[in-house]
Design a protein around this motif. Structure first.
Motif, PDB file in Angstrom:
ATOM      1  N   TYR A 131       0.039   4.277  -2.410  1.00 37.09           N
ATOM      2  CA  TYR A 131       0.359   3.897  -1.043  1.00 37.09           C
ATOM      3  C   TYR A 131      -0.902   3.408  -0.321  1.00 37.09           C
ATOM      4  N   THR A 156       8.474   5.099   9.485  1.00 35.50           N
ATOM      5  CA  THR A 156       9.527   5.080   8.453  1.00 35.50           C
ATOM      6  C   THR A 156      10.929   4.925   9.062  1.00 35.50           C
ATOM      7  N   SER A 165      10.475   7.996  -2.009  1.00 42.19           N
ATOM      8  CA  SER A 165       9.697   7.330  -3.068  1.00 42.19           C
ATOM      9  C   SER A 165      10.329   7.591  -4.444  1.00 42.19           C
ATOM     10  N   GLY A 202       9.338   0.976   1.118  1.00 44.54           N
ATOM     11  CA  GLY A 202       7.902   1.187   1.384  1.00 44.54           C
ATOM     12  C   GLY A 202       7.180  -0.019   1.976  1.00 44.54           C
ATOM     13  N   THR A 214       7.909  -0.335   5.545  1.00 43.81           N
ATOM     14  CA  THR A 214       7.222   0.727   6.289  1.00 43.81           C
ATOM     15  C   THR A 214       5.783   0.329   6.600  1.00 43.81           C
TER      16      THR A 214
END
Lengths: 317, 317
Positions: free
Chosen positions: A50, A147, A268, A288, A291
């Protein structure tokens, strides 16, 4: 088992693209290049991935990024230093660090003026209360947790939000099941969707809660009420199913999905098995990348807020 | 099994007494009688008992008290109303309400100016960072979380704090084991004791951490480090054992207690079996009454802070 092709799989990268373009333009209009600092204090490979992603995206879109690796015992001091450092515009901590409530404490150590994740208590409280500004003069916009915000943008992209309806009512008539009721994603998301007119069934291991928009004493905000529905019955009447269970073993039961439902996973881990495509009309396997663009959008807003404050202070003297 | 009489059992009521006298005097010096509002939003008999106790103590010591019973879905609004109500000086929520992180969220909804429990993030952060004031001019004293503060006062009463040593170093040379590392009691307590010079072994189900006082970058504050000791070995070298496990089934193993140790339980459950008296020199079976006096001490301080702010504002105009 044959998988019909009617279901369309939508990738986060496609959804993120228009926001990425907006961000590139937005950065150019700032007085200086914003600098995001990421703190990595664990050996979690998912956190490092990430972190790498954030760095790459920052570079592509014109943001500065610095990854600071610190032992977890030094993390609190390191955050406090970054809070006070005028060269740092945004701060991001890659959790988990200690896990549990100690991480929740650390999250609140990040100055709200630099909190790109939008997890400072005042931001979450404003979101639950449907308050859009930080000050009475309405010059400082509140930040949304990144998120849940990303999940909203995903639903907008998928057409679940109906743009013909007035703003603030674009989910009217929609039923949504959200599997996860954490304070950082599931519960804020349920509240956001309810604030926009949806009926939301919020599910966690303790049971199902129903969120709808009500008339709050202060602001029009969501209302939580008891429900007799269990996950199965909530899911079977839901137009949208959103999952966020942080376990590789959890799979949402395919037989609970209404034919033609929209399925979105923000965990995830893969919370849907491939058979989801036999039922869903639209399927987003992970979000993701959206985000991260929301996180940078928050950073941009924080920079604009800071510029506003600077100008207001200069005008006073 | 015969229980030797060498161990002295000390009751919380004896420890609370001098503080209660101080509070009676303190209240008289305020411009108006302070009003504490307690929120009860659950059917937990322990919470109701605590609410009754608070009311009784308030009445005895000259404080106003009002118990507000609200459905848990209305609690957030009810707290916000009390935050804005100038007739309310202090707010206390009887947890658990929803349990878990949602309760942690609600705790932060209480305005810090009325937070008698001292659980607002800024108070906890100041405590960890050993910061004593809220403002640079040092007119507004920070508040300490009331249960850890009560535990410190218990240790002072028992003579574990050595008054011959200088203030801030009165636990120097003492080893303490604290069984509980929650963000509202166990971890703050470990930090407080370390800040006063003790070596603290902080224990929870994930293992043992060691807290000592170090030289922070900003302030002299506690340092957390790894330790190879398990509960047994930590306890056996500890002068003081403090327990706070919220379970009726948990009993601290008597065989781990050093002869002559001081044993204090702050859980509402009995974490020590009667056999503790075969080992301990001093034993405090519960500390709830001390906690309530600390809570009212915090209320008094909040009222003084509010008076200071009012006078400062009046002097400006």
């Amino acid at each position: 088992m044959s998988v019909p092709t009617a279901c369309k799989t939508v990738l986060a990268s496609s959804i993120a693209k228009p926001f990425a373009e907006e961000l590139k333009d937005g950065v150019k209009q700032l007085e200086k290049k914003p600098v995001l600092v990421g703190f990595l204090a664990n050996a979690d490979p998912a956190a490092r991935m990430y972190a790498d992603w954030t760095g790459k995206t920052c570079e592509e879109l014109g943001f500065g990024y610095e990854l600071r690796e610190v032992p977890k015992e030094r993390l609190e001091e390191a955050i406090l230093d970054a809070n006070d450092d005028s060269a740092v515009d945004g701060i991001l901590v890659y959790f988990p660090v200690f896990g549990g409530t100690q991480d929740q404490y650390l999250q609140q150590v990040v100055a709200k003026e630099k909190d790109v994740e939008g997890l400072s208590h005042i931001y979450i409280q404003n979101m639950y209360q449907n308050v859009r500004f930080l000050d009475e003069a309405q010059t400082q916009k509140s930040i949304l947790p990144c998120t849940p915000l990303a999940a909203v943008k995903v639903l907008e992209y998928l057409g679940v939000y109906n743009a013909i309806l007035p703003y603030g009512n674009r989910l009217y008539g929609k039923t949504v099941t959200v599997v996860n009721r954490s304070e950082i994603v599931g519960r804020p998301l349920a509240a956001l969707l309810a604030n926009d007119g949806a009926t939301v069934y919020s599910v966690d291991i303790t049971g199902v809660q129903k969120y709808t928009r009500g008339e709050g004493l202060r602001h029009v905000k969501h209302v939580v009420s008891e429900t007799d529905l269990d996950l199965e019955h909530a899911a079977k009447i839901s137009d949208v199913i959103i999952t966020g269970v942080p376990s590789p073993d959890y799979k949402f039961p395919v037989e609970f999905i209404k034919n033609g439902a929209v399925c979105v996973n923000f965990s995830s881990e893969k919370n849907f098995s491939p058979e989801v495509k036999q039922r869903a009309s639209l399927y987003v396997p992970m979000i993701g990348k959206v985000t991260i663009t929301m996180l940078l959008r928050n950073l941009l807003r924080l920079c604009v807020n800071a510029q506003e404050r600077k100008h207001a202070a200069a005008a006073k003297t």
